[in-house]
Every structure is written in C-alpha cells, then in structure tokens.
Design a protein around this motif. Structure first.
Motif, mmCIF file in Angstrom:
data_model
loop_
_atom_site.group_PDB
_atom_site.id
_atom_site.type_symbol
_atom_site.label_atom_id
_atom_site.label_comp_id
_atom_site.label_asym_id
_atom_site.label_seq_id
_atom_site.Cartn_x
_atom_site.Cartn_y
_atom_site.Cartn_z
ATOM 1 N N ALA A 1 17.555 76.237 36.077
ATOM 2 C CA ALA A 1 16.865 77.499 36.243
ATOM 3 C C ALA A 1 16.379 77.676 37.777
ATOM 4 O O ALA A 1 16.062 78.866 38.082
ATOM 5 C CB ALA A 1 15.592 77.554 35.095
ATOM 6 N N GLY A 2 16.264 76.639 38.409
ATOM 7 C CA GLY A 2 15.813 76.817 39.743
ATOM 8 C C GLY A 2 15.023 75.506 40.072
ATOM 9 O O GLY A 2 14.733 74.672 39.186
ATOM 10 N N PRO A 3 14.532 75.328 41.309
ATOM 11 C CA PRO A 3 13.809 74.036 41.736
ATOM 12 C C PRO A 3 12.564 74.244 40.958
ATOM 13 O O PRO A 3 11.799 75.129 40.837
ATOM 14 C CB PRO A 3 13.531 74.423 43.282
ATOM 15 C CG PRO A 3 14.611 75.475 43.480
ATOM 16 C CD PRO A 3 14.724 76.315 42.460
ATOM 17 N N ALA A 4 12.201 72.800 40.694
ATOM 18 C CA ALA A 4 10.894 72.523 39.834
ATOM 19 C C ALA A 4 9.838 72.803 40.621
ATOM 20 O O ALA A 4 9.593 72.482 41.677
ATOM 21 C CB ALA A 4 11.044 71.154 39.259
ATOM 22 N N GLU A 5 8.971 73.766 40.021
ATOM 23 C CA GLU A 5 7.781 73.914 40.730
ATOM 24 C C GLU A 5 6.652 72.601 40.580
ATOM 25 O O GLU A 5 6.759 72.163 39.586
ATOM 26 C CB GLU A 5 6.940 75.067 40.022
ATOM 27 C CG GLU A 5 7.745 76.551 40.163
ATOM 28 C CD GLU A 5 7.605 76.920 41.689
ATOM 29 O OE1 GLU A 5 6.678 76.445 42.356
ATOM 30 O OE2 GLU A 5 8.441 77.498 42.041
ATOM 31 N N PRO A 6 6.004 72.408 41.691
ATOM 32 C CA PRO A 6 5.158 71.196 41.612
ATOM 33 C C PRO A 6 3.894 71.337 40.683
ATOM 34 O O PRO A 6 3.423 72.742 40.540
ATOM 35 C CB PRO A 6 4.502 70.972 43.141
ATOM 36 C CG PRO A 6 4.771 72.527 43.627
ATOM 37 C CD PRO A 6 5.974 73.024 43.029
ATOM 38 N N ALA B 1 4.366 71.498 50.653
ATOM 39 C CA ALA B 1 4.143 70.396 50.980
ATOM 40 C C ALA B 1 4.382 69.429 49.695
ATOM 41 O O ALA B 1 5.189 68.308 49.605
ATOM 42 C CB ALA B 1 2.810 69.999 51.422
ATOM 43 N N ALA B 2 3.976 70.040 48.556
ATOM 44 C CA ALA B 2 4.049 69.096 47.105
ATOM 45 C C ALA B 2 5.452 69.060 46.645
ATOM 46 O O ALA B 2 6.028 68.112 46.234
ATOM 47 C CB ALA B 2 3.150 69.857 46.088
ATOM 48 N N ALA B 3 6.173 70.300 47.037
ATOM 49 C CA ALA B 3 7.467 70.287 46.661
ATOM 50 C C ALA B 3 8.362 69.571 47.616
ATOM 51 O O ALA B 3 9.389 68.940 47.101
ATOM 52 C CB ALA B 3 8.005 71.796 46.692
ATOM 53 N N THR B 4 8.115 69.528 48.891
ATOM 54 C CA THR B 4 8.893 68.747 49.749
ATOM 55 C C THR B 4 8.612 67.260 49.557
ATOM 56 O O THR B 4 9.875 66.468 49.545
ATOM 57 C CB THR B 4 8.731 69.250 51.224
ATOM 58 O OG1 THR B 4 8.950 70.582 51.324
ATOM 59 C CG2 THR B 4 9.594 68.365 52.226
ATOM 60 N N LEU B 5 7.520 66.808 49.520
ATOM 61 C CA LEU B 5 7.155 65.322 49.540
ATOM 62 C C LEU B 5 7.365 64.766 48.299
ATOM 63 O O LEU B 5 7.261 63.614 48.067
ATOM 64 C CB LEU B 5 5.857 65.163 50.099
ATOM 65 C CG LEU B 5 5.605 65.707 51.592
ATOM 66 C CD1 LEU B 5 4.225 65.464 52.203
ATOM 67 C CD2 LEU B 5 6.496 64.938 52.520
ATOM 68 N N GLY B 6 7.395 65.689 47.152
ATOM 69 C CA GLY B 6 7.431 65.354 45.754
ATOM 70 C C GLY B 6 6.123 64.430 45.232
ATOM 71 O O GLY B 6 5.125 64.999 45.763
ATOM 72 N N GLU B 7 6.631 63.625 44.253
ATOM 73 C CA GLU B 7 5.080 62.840 43.544
ATOM 74 C C GLU B 7 4.398 62.011 44.595
ATOM 75 O O GLU B 7 5.053 61.498 45.377
ATOM 76 C CB GLU B 7 5.955 62.045 42.466
ATOM 77 C CG GLU B 7 4.819 61.520 41.539
ATOM 78 C CD GLU B 7 5.357 60.631 40.315
ATOM 79 O OE1 GLU B 7 4.721 60.195 39.696
ATOM 80 O OE2 GLU B 7 6.676 60.586 40.299
ATOM 81 N N GLY B 8 3.147 62.124 44.532
ATOM 82 C CA GLY B 8 2.371 61.509 45.372
ATOM 83 C C GLY B 8 2.288 61.906 46.749
ATOM 84 O O GLY B 8 2.227 61.267 47.643
ATOM 85 N N ALA B 9 2.472 63.206 46.808
ATOM 86 C CA ALA B 9 2.503 64.106 48.096
ATOM 87 C C ALA B 9 1.344 63.820 48.777
ATOM 88 O O ALA B 9 1.047 63.547 50.272
ATOM 89 C CB ALA B 9 3.002 65.426 47.925
ATOM 90 N N ASP B 10 0.123 63.774 48.061
ATOM 91 C CA ASP B 10 -1.034 63.654 48.711
ATOM 92 C C ASP B 10 -1.403 62.165 49.432
ATOM 93 O O ASP B 10 -1.940 62.049 50.547
ATOM 94 C CB ASP B 10 -2.233 63.936 47.789
ATOM 95 C CG ASP B 10 -2.298 62.942 46.421
ATOM 96 O OD1 ASP B 10 -1.169 62.737 46.084
ATOM 97 O OD2 ASP B 10 -3.371 62.724 46.028
ATOM 98 N N SER B 11 -1.104 61.202 48.623
ATOM 99 C CA SER B 11 -1.033 59.860 49.197
ATOM 100 C C SER B 11 0.074 59.799 50.442
ATOM 101 O O SER B 11 -0.390 59.036 51.409
ATOM 102 C CB SER B 11 -0.714 58.968 47.956
ATOM 103 O OG SER B 11 -1.689 58.913 46.983
#
Length: 759
Positions: A152-157, A182-192
């Motif tokens: 359906a499209g790229p998953a929203e973070p 940033a959350a979409a590009t870096l994926g899970e744990g983007a903040d870390s």
C-alpha cells in the motif's frame, strides 16, 4: 528565422523572485557542492533546473484511477526491492575479489590494503575488484521469482518512534520537522542511532554536513571533533550521494579524498577505508582501456605519484627484462545501491546478447528477411539487426520513431510477443500513432507502467515479462536502476532494442546507460537516416552537431525575440503564449509550452508561472496555491513529470486531469509533488512535445546552458519555436563549445568483461 522587436512594456509577473543557486551544475569530478546537472537528481521543490540535480525533473506516466499515483509509486518500490534481492543473491554467489594493482601507491594502495584485509577476514566490508576483460561466456539465468504484490506504500513510522526522535532533535537543536523522515530513514531505534552517531542525520535528504556538525556538537559536547571516525564515514557517504545526484555511479578515489579534505576531514583516506569496512561503500579496481596502437597512459597525477615513489626508493620506471608491465587500473568508490544495479544491468544485457544462439539467429534472419526486404533504408537495417541479435541500439530524432514502430509491426506479424515502451505518456501517444489500428492492444506502454505491471503484457510464471521483443524508446532517459530492472525482467532468448536521440539531456537518475552502451560497442548500432522535417527540425539538427544555423522560416516556424533583461523576457513570453502564437501560428495557449533553464532566478519557472497564471487563469489560489483549470506539472515519482490540469479540490486532495486520466494528490503531498506547469525546465520537458514551444533564455542563467540543453529545449516544439533571447553570445558558445557534463560510470568496463566488442 524571423526576429521580433523587443517591447517596451513592463511585465506582469512578481518582482520578488528567488535568485538562482550559485554554481548551477555539478562538475563531473567534484561532488562537493553538487547542484543540478544535466538530467540528474532528486526532487527539491525550491531550486534549479529540473528535478535532476538538486531539483529533479520528472517525466513519465499518468496514474490510473483516483489512487493511481500512490499505487504506481508503490509498485515501483516493490519492483526495486525485488531487484535488490536478486542482485544481492548474485553478489553472495560470486567468487571473491581478484587481486590486482600490486604496483599501486598512495591512496590506491591503501584502498587495496583494505580490500585484502577483507579477503583475509581481518575486516568486514563489501568490496569489489574487477578482472581484466575475459573471453565471451554464457551468463547464467538469474533466479527469478514472481513479482510481489505492490504494498500500500512505505510504512509510516510509529508515533512513539517519531516522538523519541523529536526529543533527540530538540536536544541537539535540529528542526523537529526532520523527526518523521529521520524515523523512516533510520528505522527502528532511530533515536538511539542518532545519539550514538549524530552524523547519521546526514542520511536525511536535505541535511548538509555543517548542519549535522552543529547537531553533533550539541549532543556530544567536548567529544565532538572533525577527526571523529563517525564524521568522516558519514561525510564520505554524503559525498557519494551528492555525486549520484549529479549522475555518477562511482567516484575516482583521489577525487573523493580531495572533496573530503575540503569538508575538513583530517584523514580522507582513513575515512574512505572506514566507510568501506562498515559496508557503507564499495571499492573497485577497473583496468584502464588500452587505446589502439599501444598501452594506455596513466593519468598525469598517477604518473607523477609513480615518479615520486620511484625517486624515493631509488627504483627506475618500467618493467624489468622479461617482466610484463602490469596493466594500469583506476580505483573507484561508490554506493552499493548503484554499484549493484550497474553490475546487474551488465549481467542482464550480457545474458541477452549470449542467449541467442547462432542457429536461432540464422533461422530468425531467414524468417524476418521478407519484412526487411519490404522496408527500406535504416528501417530494413534495424529489422535485420534485431532478427540476429539479442541487443540492438537505434539512434535518431523524433521522425526516426517510425522505424522501431515498423520493427514492432513486422515482429507482430511473425507471431512474436511484442511491446514498445516510452518514457512518458506523451511519448507513448506519439509512438502509438505510428502503429495504426492493426497493432495488438497494449503494445505501446510507458516504462514505469511496464515495470509496475499497470501496463503491458504482464509476466510469466517465472516473473519475466511475457515478450519476445521489447523496444524501449527515449533510451537516454534510462538510469541504471530502471535499466537494470528492464534487463532483469526479460526472459532468455528475448530481444531488446534501445532507441533514442543521443543528443538530448541524459537521465535524471545516476548513470548514462545509452551513452555507455554506444561507447562500449558490444552490439549492432543502427543510425537512422530519417531527418526531422521543417525549419525547426533543420535548426535542431544543426545544434546536434554544434552549429547554430540561421534557417529559412517563411511561415514563422522559428522566431527569435531579443530582450534586454529578465522583466522584459517574462513580459514577452507571456505575450507570445497568450496572443502572438495563437494569432499568428494558430496554436492555442493551452498547447504552447514555455521552457526555461531553472526554477529560481528572475525568469525561472516560478516567476514565469506566476505571470502566466495572472494572464491566463487568474485566481486566489485557494487550493494550496492552485485554482481550477491551472496547468500543473505533477511529479508522481522522482525523475518524471506528468503535465496536467487542476479539476477541483476536496477533503481527498487535489484532483487533476493528466492526459485524460484522473489523479488525486493527497493534501500533504501537493506542495511536494505539484507545481504550476505553464513553464517547465528542459529536464522536465524531455520526452514531451507540444505544437509550439517558447524557450526563455535570460541573461542570469547562461551558465546552465549546454549543447544538450539547447538541443532538448529547442526540440520540444513540433510546429513552432519562439526563442526569447537574452543570453547574447552565451547561446552560440553553449552550442559550439559546451558538451554534456561527464559522468563517472562503470557499465562499459563491466560489459566488456562479458561481451566481446562488436566488429
């Protein structure tokens, strides 16, 4: 050509416009400040020519139905993911790198040491090294799977993930608007990830090194410094991404090191090696080609380095008696994404060339000969070449499109499954006009529609396109990733004909596929002898060979309008579109297209579109700046522009009519994907044609002019061309002296290692 006097009236456009970006056009060898280059790039709604460069041109196919824009883009994403999985499997199955370059020194030697460290298991990395050209071999059929259903499209973070990233960005003083990307590009744990390595912020589109440095200083404090290994690695990747925006698939290692030095990286060689070791980049050793009559001379910088090294250790240049001189190589560094796509393209093309046996070729030549005999000139040559070869290149201008159309019809009469793909919907329409009523349904498609499955013959159970002959027009617009997907999608024994005008602007994405194939000379090349008719065709043909000739235009087919400044240029352009061309030529305003070098500047697309809207469709712009009946340029994906018209707007979004196909652009995507379209850049207009074109050449945009740009812009008008000329001597200089900016690619080297040069 006729010349109209300049008018003394002022222009109706706005006085406050954006200034052009400094240094438009990325140098082929310096990725440091890449701006818009001919036919390259990623979208940026703010500046520059075309969506290639920093603002990408976009060309292509319309969406089908209300949600077609989103579904088509999603299907393309799925196809790209499938391609990446295939080439990753091939990469894992390949043998290890071949040692070479034992006599290298300096940066090349350091990179080679990194390669060998990987081979010995000391350091993990993704490294490629190219062997010398080998004899012709049969390329194994890659593993194919049925294409996955389009998501359906790229998953929203997740909201929590975005909030966590927003907190880190706030702490580091970065704009909170970067949280979602940033959350979409870096994926899970983007903040870390951002806390551990603040320079990961450079992976977000639009972020520059100085901005990432400030973010890192705020988070790391005294620990932050220019010699931080994380910074060097991130800036290396960023420079390679900027080079890709400028059209390069790889960069020479010394040039990359030089650009790193300008970005205050203390040890550029170590930064490159770190990026390689972490798998962020790949390194290649490509043997330099030997010119006829003797071995190739190494670049001056390499010869100087070798001389200095010899002086230091007391050795003398040249091989010892009985020792064969090692073939010189060049060391390139590139991003894995484009490196694997280029390798996959070379493998796919070599497979097509080698999968057609001599017996099959001989039988096909006999079967196709009656069709060739019924044709004449270059059309007959194209039919014979296609009968006996798996890959054929065909060059020619607009009128030459009739030749691949004749080939398609001849092959269809022989019972072959045929398909012809153009870059744009308009190109598909013009191609279909050559077929007539007897052509099979769905024969003419767009490249994007073919790959996404929205158009064309579909795929077989193995995931290959159900075709025996695929003709791709507008071939210069193929970037390496799109071309790789096409080659991977063709079954063994299929024939591929790439047809296009080599003088137009190159692709918006990285690579120069058509130009590389022409230079590699690994397959037959048929040059059309069908010229474009009329004064416009005569003028454009001369530009293609570097000559700006005066042509006879008794019906005012070509008109030159001299102007003194940008204000007068805008006024005259509006006057031509709204009054002069409809009255004198009989082409209505809605069929006349304005073309200018860039989006910014005193006479860029923004200023011209504001003036043209005020004259042709005034309104308050209550729908995000748009009103019903506004002409627009819709960019469903990077590198493609779909002309359209605003119908209405509601809670669903902005409703467009794109060549008869309804498209709904969601409200949050309007600002990013829709512009007013009375005026376009040449990069946006490539692959499209209109009955009349008005080309505006303001004095502040002369640096953007080149022979391919002028050739492309002047060739967009079918019946009439008006040139609003404020560039003075810069125009003939560009035509005679400014060729296409070079791009660093590897396709020629990869192909010659698998396919012998055609005689």
């Amino acid at each position: 050509m006729s010349t109209e006097p300049a008018a003394a009236e002022g222009h109706p456009g706005p006085a406050d416009t954006d200034a052009p970006r400094a240094g438009q056009g990325a140098e082929a060898t310096v990725p440091e400040e890449t701006g818009p280059e001919e036919g390259t790039g990623t979208p940026d709604p703010d500046e520059t020519d075309e969506g290639s460069g920093a603002a990408t041109d976009q060309d292509g196919a319309t969406a089908e139905g209300k949600d077609e824009g989103a579904s088509e883009a999603a299907a393309e994403i799925a196809a790209q993911r499938e391609l990446q999985e295939r080439i990753a499997q091939r990469k894992a199955a390949k043998e290890g790198p071949i040692a070479a370059g034992g006599k290298l020194s300096g940066t090349a030697a350091d990179l080679l040491a990194a390669v060998r460290a990987v081979e010995s298991g000391e350091r993990p990395a993704a490294v490629f090294s190219e062997p010398a050209p080998a004899p012709r071999k049969v390329v194994a059929e890659p593993v194919r799977r049925a294409p996955a259903a389009a998501p359906a499209g790229p998953a929203e973070p997740a909201v929590a993930a975005v909030d966590a990233v927003r907190a880190v960005l706030t702490e580091g003083g970065a704009p909170v608007s970067l949280a979602a990307p940033a959350a979409a590009t870096l994926g899970e744990g983007a903040d870390s990830a951002l806390r551990d390595d603040p320079w990961q912020l450079l992976r977000i589109p639009g972020v520059r090194p100085e901005q990432a440095d400030g973010f890192a200083r705020a988070l790391l404090g005294a620990e932050c410094g220019p010699d931080d290994e994380r910074r060097g690695r991130a800036v290396t990747v960023w420079l390679l991404e900027q080079a890709a925006v400028a059209g390069h698939t790889a960069l020479d290692a010394p040039l990359l090191a030089q650009a790193l030095g300008k970005r205050a990286v203390p040890d550029p060689d170590e930064a490159v090696q770190s990026a390689i070791a972490e798998g962020d980049a790949l390194v290649f050793q490509d043997a330099l080609e030997e010119p006829p009559g003797g071995p190739a001379r190494a670049p001056e910088s390499a010869r100087k380095t070798a001389a200095e090294d010899g002086a230091e250790d007391g050795s003398e240049d040249g091989p010892e008696d009985g020792e064969e001189a090692e073939r010189p190589v060049r060391v390139l560094v590139g991003l894995e994404r484009y490196a694997l796509a280029e390798e996959s393209l070379a493998d796919g093309l070599a497979r097509l060339v080698n999968s057609l046996s001599k017996e099959d070729s001989s039988q096909a030549l006999a079967d196709w000969e009656p069709a060739a005999a019924a044709a004449s000139g270059s059309t007959a040559e194209l039919i014979r070449a296609s009968a006996g070869h798996g890959l054929v290149l065909h060059t020619g201008a607009e009128a030459a499109r009739a030749e691949p159309a004749a080939l398609i019809q001849a092959a269809a009469r022989l019972g072959l499954r045929v398909c012809a793909a153009a870059h744009t919907v308009d190109g598909r329409r013009r191609l279909a006009e050559h077929f007539g009523p007897g052509a099979p349904e769905g024969t003419a498609v767009t490249v994007s529609g073919l790959l996404s499955g929205a158009e064309g013959p579909g795929r077989d159970r193995d995931g290959a396109l159900a075709v025996d002959l695929l003709v791709v027009l507008d071939a210069p617009q193929l970037d390496v990733e799109t071309a790789a997907m096409l080659a991977e999608s063709l079954p063994d024994g299929a024939r591929l004909v790439l047809s296009g005008d080599p003088s137009v602007l190159w692709s918006a994405g990285p690579g120069r596929v058509f130009a590389d194939l022409l230079a590699a000379r690994v397959c037959p090349q048929i040059a059309s002898r069908t010229p474009d008719p009329g004064p416009v065709g005569e003028l454009v043909s001369g530009i293609g060979v570097g000559e700006l000739n005066q042509v006879e235009a008794p019906g005012k087919e070509v008109v030159i309008v001299p102007v003194r400044d940008a204000a007068e240029a805008i006024h005259r352009a509006v006057q031509l579109v709204a009054d002069s061309v409809p009255r004198a030529i009989g082409v209505p305003s809605e069929q006349t297209q304005v073309i200018t070098p860039g989006h910014g500047g005193a006479a860029g697309t923004r200023a011209l579109n504001a003036a043209l809207k005020e004259r042709l469709n005034p309104g308050p712009g209550r729908f995000g700046g748009f009103d019903p009946d506004d002409r627009v340029a819709y960019a469903p994906t990077s590198g493609r522009t779909v002309p359209g018209r605003v119908v209405r707007a509601d809670a669903q979004g902005l409703h467009l009519d794109c060549a008869g196909t309804p498209v709904v652009v969601p409200q949050d995507a309007v600002e990013r994907t829709v512009r007013h379209g009375w005026a376009l850049t040449a990069h946006q207009a490539v692959g499209l044609r209109w009955p009349a074109a008005v080309v505006v050449l303001p004095g502040d945009a002369t640096q953007a002019l080149s022979r391919p740009w002028v050739y492309t812009a002047f060739g967009r008008g079918e019946r009439h061309l008006s040139v609003v000329h404020g560039a003075d001597a810069a125009l003939p200089h560009a035509v005679a002296e400014v060729p296409a900016k070079p791009r660093t690619t590897r396709l020629q080297t990869l192909l010659r290692a698998q396919v012998p040069t055609a005689q």
